[in-house]
Design a protein around this motif. Structure first.
Motif, PDB file in Angstrom:
ATOM      1  N   UNK A  70     -23.148  15.753 -30.877  1.00 54.71           N
ATOM      2  CA  UNK A  70     -23.976  15.341 -29.746  1.00 54.71           C
ATOM      3  C   UNK A  70     -23.140  14.648 -28.680  1.00 54.71           C
ATOM      4  N   UNK A  71     -22.105  13.927 -29.088  1.00 56.11           N
ATOM      5  CA  UNK A  71     -21.188  13.340 -28.105  1.00 56.11           C
ATOM      6  C   UNK A  71     -20.549  14.457 -27.284  1.00 56.11           C
ATOM      7  N   UNK A  72     -20.089  15.509 -27.957  1.00 47.91           N
ATOM      8  CA  UNK A  72     -19.491  16.660 -27.254  1.00 47.91           C
ATOM      9  C   UNK A  72     -20.509  17.312 -26.320  1.00 47.91           C
ATOM     10  N   UNK A  73     -21.749  17.447 -26.782  1.00 49.45           N
ATOM     11  CA  UNK A  73     -22.754  18.142 -25.973  1.00 49.45           C
ATOM     12  C   UNK A  73     -23.116  17.362 -24.711  1.00 49.45           C
ATOM     13  N   UNK A  74     -22.927  16.054 -24.724  1.00 51.69           N
ATOM     14  CA  UNK A  74     -23.178  15.279 -23.505  1.00 51.69           C
ATOM     15  C   UNK A  74     -22.187  15.675 -22.413  1.00 51.69           C
ATOM     16  N   UNK A  75     -20.960  16.009 -22.813  1.00 51.50           N
ATOM     17  CA  UNK A  75     -19.938  16.496 -21.882  1.00 51.50           C
ATOM     18  C   UNK A  75     -19.803  15.584 -20.663  1.00 51.50           C
TER      19      UNK A  75
END
Length: 161
Positions: A70-75
């Protein structure tokens, strides 16, 4: 307080240390205790007021082992430098926790950067206190709006509750 569903899996202190090392930051103590109880829990029938004039429904606590995804998906490095997602609403938005203070923020996916976040509680305890249980009898309605629901449909819902 609302009811949390069953957690997806047990979390140990070792799991928490592993993910802190992998992510490169320490979780606030309140989050560590919280995730041990509610890792991956689903939540239904609730409402959280988001200032100004918004609202959200807490739907799921992000499982510890999925926080990195989810951290990655926040981008958005401006956000993930200081915050991490720990829960989801039912519309694709996130609840974030500030890494240092443990304050809780609402992240609106329609925006980017700091414009996307709104502080909603100074800490996790405060966040849990603002979650309101919802039933058909107490659904919050926006002020000044007229909402129509067919009486037959409404009665079917009332019979189920």
């Amino acid at each position: 307080m609302i009811s949390f569903g069953d957690k997806e899996r047990e979390i140990s202190d070792g799991d928490i240390v592993y993910w802190e090392e992998k992510l490169g930051f320490l979780f606030p103590d309140a989050y560590k205790n919280f995730i041990k109880k509610y890792n991956g829990s689903s939540i239904t029938n609730n409402y959280i007021e988001i200032p100004p004039n918004q609202g959200a429904c807490l739907s799921k606590i992000i499982p510890l082992e999925e926080v990195h995804e989810y951290i990655k998906s926040l981008n958005d490095n401006n956000i993930t430098q200081y915050y991490f997602p720990f829960a989801l609403d039912d519309s694709g938005n996130y609840f974030l926790m500030e890494k240092c203070s443990g304050a809780v923020y609402f992240y609106d996916h329609e925006y980017t950067g700091m414009c996307a976040i709104t502080e909603i509680a100074k800490n996790l305890d405060g966040f849990l206190k603002i979650i309101q249980p919802v039933s058909l009898d107490n659904i919050p309605m926006p002020k000044g709006k007229i909402i129509y629901m067919n009486e037959d449909i409404l009665n079917k819902f009332r019979k189920k509750s």
